[in-house]
Design a protein around this motif. Structure first.
Motif, PDB file in Angstrom:
ATOM      1  N   LEU A 192       0.826  -1.196   0.000  1.00 26.47           N
ATOM      2  CA  LEU A 192       0.000   0.000   0.000  1.00 26.47           C
ATOM      3  C   LEU A 192       0.864   1.252   0.000  1.00 26.47           C
ATOM      4  O   LEU A 192       2.003   1.230   0.468  1.00 26.47           O
ATOM      5  CB  LEU A 192      -0.901   0.005   1.235  1.00 26.47           C
ATOM      6  N   PRO A 193       0.340   2.372  -0.514  1.00 20.40           N
ATOM      7  CA  PRO A 193       1.083   3.631  -0.420  1.00 20.40           C
ATOM      8  C   PRO A 193       1.412   3.951   1.030  1.00 20.40           C
ATOM      9  O   PRO A 193       0.703   3.531   1.950  1.00 20.40           O
ATOM     10  CB  PRO A 193       0.101   4.649  -1.012  1.00 20.40           C
ATOM     11  N   PRO A 194       2.500   4.697   1.265  1.00 16.69           N
ATOM     12  CA  PRO A 194       2.946   4.954   2.637  1.00 16.69           C
ATOM     13  C   PRO A 194       1.866   5.547   3.523  1.00 16.69           C
ATOM     14  O   PRO A 194       1.742   5.182   4.695  1.00 16.69           O
ATOM     15  CB  PRO A 194       4.100   5.952   2.440  1.00 16.69           C
ATOM     16  N   GLU A 195       1.059   6.464   2.962  1.00 17.66           N
ATOM     17  CA  GLU A 195       0.065   7.112   3.805  1.00 17.66           C
ATOM     18  C   GLU A 195      -1.020   6.153   4.265  1.00 17.66           C
ATOM     19  O   GLU A 195      -1.695   6.394   5.254  1.00 17.66           O
ATOM     20  CB  GLU A 195      -0.583   8.297   3.056  1.00 17.66           C
ATOM     21  N   GLN A 196      -1.169   5.012   3.551  1.00 16.41           N
ATOM     22  CA  GLN A 196      -2.157   4.026   3.947  1.00 16.41           C
ATOM     23  C   GLN A 196      -1.552   2.944   4.830  1.00 16.41           C
ATOM     24  O   GLN A 196      -2.239   2.355   5.660  1.00 16.41           O
ATOM     25  CB  GLN A 196      -2.783   3.370   2.709  1.00 16.41           C
ATOM     26  N   GLN A 197      -0.255   2.679   4.627  1.00 14.00           N
ATOM     27  CA  GLN A 197       0.338   1.558   5.342  1.00 14.00           C
ATOM     28  C   GLN A 197       1.068   1.961   6.621  1.00 14.00           C
ATOM     29  O   GLN A 197       1.188   1.160   7.540  1.00 14.00           O
ATOM     30  CB  GLN A 197       1.316   0.813   4.439  1.00 14.00           C
ATOM     31  N   ALA A 198       1.570   3.183   6.694  1.00  9.42           N
ATOM     32  CA  ALA A 198       2.354   3.580   7.865  1.00  9.42           C
ATOM     33  C   ALA A 198       1.547   3.347   9.142  1.00  9.42           C
ATOM     34  O   ALA A 198       0.394   3.732   9.244  1.00  9.42           O
ATOM     35  CB  ALA A 198       2.728   5.053   7.762  1.00  9.42           C
ATOM     36  N   ASP A 199       2.161   2.673  10.111  1.00  9.11           N
ATOM     37  CA  ASP A 199       1.432   2.369  11.321  1.00  9.11           C
ATOM     38  C   ASP A 199       1.810   3.331  12.445  1.00  9.11           C
ATOM     39  O   ASP A 199       2.720   4.142  12.315  1.00  9.11           O
ATOM     40  CB  ASP A 199       1.675   0.916  11.747  1.00  9.11           C
ATOM     41  N   ALA A 200       1.085   3.250  13.503  1.00 15.59           N
ATOM     42  CA  ALA A 200       1.296   4.161  14.624  1.00 15.59           C
ATOM     43  C   ALA A 200       2.161   3.537  15.702  1.00 15.59           C
ATOM     44  O   ALA A 200       2.238   4.043  16.817  1.00 15.59           O
ATOM     45  CB  ALA A 200      -0.056   4.567  15.200  1.00 15.59           C
ATOM     46  N   GLY A 201       2.818   2.432  15.373  1.00 13.33           N
ATOM     47  CA  GLY A 201       3.647   1.774  16.369  1.00 13.33           C
ATOM     48  C   GLY A 201       2.814   0.908  17.289  1.00 13.33           C
ATOM     49  O   GLY A 201       1.839   0.292  16.882  1.00 13.33           O
ATOM     50  N   CYS A 202       3.177   0.873  18.543  1.00 15.92           N
ATOM     51  CA  CYS A 202       2.518  -0.009  19.503  1.00 15.92           C
ATOM     52  C   CYS A 202       1.189   0.580  19.970  1.00 15.92           C
ATOM     53  O   CYS A 202       1.078   1.785  20.220  1.00 15.92           O
ATOM     54  CB  CYS A 202       3.425  -0.250  20.696  1.00 15.92           C
ATOM     55  N   ALA A 203       0.203  -0.276  20.078  1.00 12.70           N
ATOM     56  CA  ALA A 203      -1.099   0.139  20.595  1.00 12.70           C
ATOM     57  C   ALA A 203      -1.021   0.276  22.110  1.00 12.70           C
ATOM     58  O   ALA A 203      -0.042  -0.132  22.753  1.00 12.70           O
ATOM     59  CB  ALA A 203      -2.163  -0.890  20.202  1.00 12.70           C
ATOM     60  N   ALA A 204      -2.052   0.861  22.664  1.00 14.17           N
ATOM     61  CA  ALA A 204      -2.100   1.028  24.115  1.00 14.17           C
ATOM     62  C   ALA A 204      -1.964  -0.323  24.813  1.00 14.17           C
ATOM     63  O   ALA A 204      -2.655  -1.278  24.467  1.00 14.17           O
ATOM     64  CB  ALA A 204      -3.415   1.692  24.507  1.00 14.17           C
ATOM     65  N   GLY A 205      -1.063  -0.399  25.755  1.00 17.25           N
ATOM     66  CA  GLY A 205      -0.857  -1.639  26.491  1.00 17.25           C
ATOM     67  C   GLY A 205       0.205  -2.543  25.899  1.00 17.25           C
ATOM     68  O   GLY A 205       0.678  -3.460  26.574  1.00 17.25           O
ATOM     69  N   GLN A 206       0.589  -2.310  24.633  1.00 14.96           N
ATOM     70  CA  GLN A 206       1.643  -3.111  24.019  1.00 14.96           C
ATOM     71  C   GLN A 206       3.006  -2.605  24.463  1.00 14.96           C
ATOM     72  O   GLN A 206       3.247  -1.399  24.518  1.00 14.96           O
ATOM     73  CB  GLN A 206       1.564  -3.059  22.497  1.00 14.96           C
ATOM     74  N   VAL A 207       3.881  -3.530  24.753  1.00 17.93           N
ATOM     75  CA  VAL A 207       5.240  -3.183  25.160  1.00 17.93           C
ATOM     76  C   VAL A 207       6.217  -3.833  24.190  1.00 17.93           C
ATOM     77  O   VAL A 207       6.212  -5.057  24.014  1.00 17.93           O
ATOM     78  CB  VAL A 207       5.533  -3.663  26.597  1.00 17.93           C
TER      79      VAL A 207
END
Length: 336
Positions: A70-85
């Motif tokens: 997917l294009p970067p703007e669609q695929q870039a993630d926000a990293g770890c979700a709340a509670g994920q370490v």
């Protein structure tokens, strides 16, 4: 002659990925051979999107179809979700780690680029040098180790054997189908061709052999002077011992330069990337990335090891754009 291993692999992959099946040495011989996919009869109709001079880098505007990213703007993630370490896995520098183990270790705030040597190829190193049946099957098997929900980004050097290696990984992951045919080159020699009409990896020509060489004429002069029959010996003598330093660029500077062509800002990178390259690029890069702790000292008679097919380096990037490096193997061993 078709190998039993290849036949069994194709049957397994056909069930998993709906494949279509229509018919039926080492890179170090020369560091400067012209082996461009665009001039190969095997390559007729294959994609050749050249990113080597693109300021957009590796990501660009890509399709969301199977096997693409997917294009970067669609695929870039926000990293770890709340509670994920995130708990990064610490791998040793002096050993090749299985690609599946590295893939499974990637944390929620990490992304990875695997740069691997192509699979086993035909013995000659001309423009039409393709993978053997076993070489393609081994790439498929390596791809089966990194199966997951998110698609991969694929890159190749512009040569037939690296296209086929990237395709094999995509087939193993279930992202692509392929056809195997035979073609004739200009000398009417028959070669295998593993192709897919839908597989469109990007081309990065700097991944070709010769990246680290500064003076080709001097390289040839030293080969004659020192009776060097295998240029790999010159490469590792330089990378480990700084011999023949006037033939090559600075190892650190040149390694960082090629990585900067592949590694982009974390926020715009796909989660997973697979790039297929060659041994004379990857051997120095792996030596540098492991602080010379990896043993591929073919120049040393007590070692006499060289980089195996489907081996290379994994670059792991976190959300702070910090990099770490791991020597990776796609097959049973990272050396041969």
């Amino acid at each position: 002659m078709k190998s039993k291993f290849f036949s069994s692999m194709i049957l397994a992959s056909t069930v998993a990925a709906g494949l279509t099946f229509t018919a039926c040495g080492d890179d170090g011989k020369s560091a400067t051979q012209p082996d461009d996919l665009s001039s190969s009869s095997i390559a007729a109709g294959l994609p050749n999107t050249d990113l080597s001079s693109s300021s957009a880098g590796i990501v660009g505007d890509l399709s969301s179809s199977a096997g693409q990213v997917l294009p970067p703007e669609q695929q870039a993630d926000a990293g770890c979700a709340a509670g994920q370490v995130a708990t990064p896995v610490d791998f040793p520098l002096n050993d090749f780690i299985d690609i599946g183990d590295i893939y499974k270790s990637i944390q929620c705030n990490e992304k990875v680029i695997f740069i691997v040597r192509h699979g086993e190829r035909e013995r000659f190193t001309g423009n039409e040098s393709a993978l053997t049946e076993d070489g393609f099957a081994e790439a498929v098997a390596a791809g089966q180790k990194i199966v997951g929900a998110e698609p991969f980004k694929y890159i190749f050097s512009g040569m037939t054997r690296t296209y086929q290696t990237a395709l094999g990984f995509a087939v193993g992951r279930g992202e692509e189908t392929f056809e195997m045919t035979t073609v004739l080159d200009a000398d009417e020699v028959e070669h295998l061709a593993f192709v897919s009409p839908t597989f469109k990896p990007d081309t990065l020509k700097q991944l070709k052999d010769g990246w680290y060489v500064k003076d080709k004429d001097l390289q040839k002069e030293y080969e004659v002077r020192d009776s060097i029959r295998n240029v790999q010996v010159m490469y590792t003598s330089w990378a480990y011992e700084n011999a023949y330093a006037d033939v090559f660029y600075d190892l650190n500077d040149r390694s960082l330069e090629i990585l900067d062509l592949v590694v982009k800002d974390y926020a715009t990178m796909p989660k997973y990337t697979l790039a297929a390259s060659h041994d004379l690029v990857l051997a120095p890069l792996v030596i540098w990335a492991t602080n010379k702790e990896i043993d591929i000292k073919i120049h040393d008679p007590s070692s006499n090891k060289w980089l195996n097919y489907l081996a290379g380096v994994a670059i792991i990037i976190n959300d702070k754009n910090e990099r770490r490096y791991v020597a990776v193997k796609g097959g049973e061993s990272g050396t041969r």
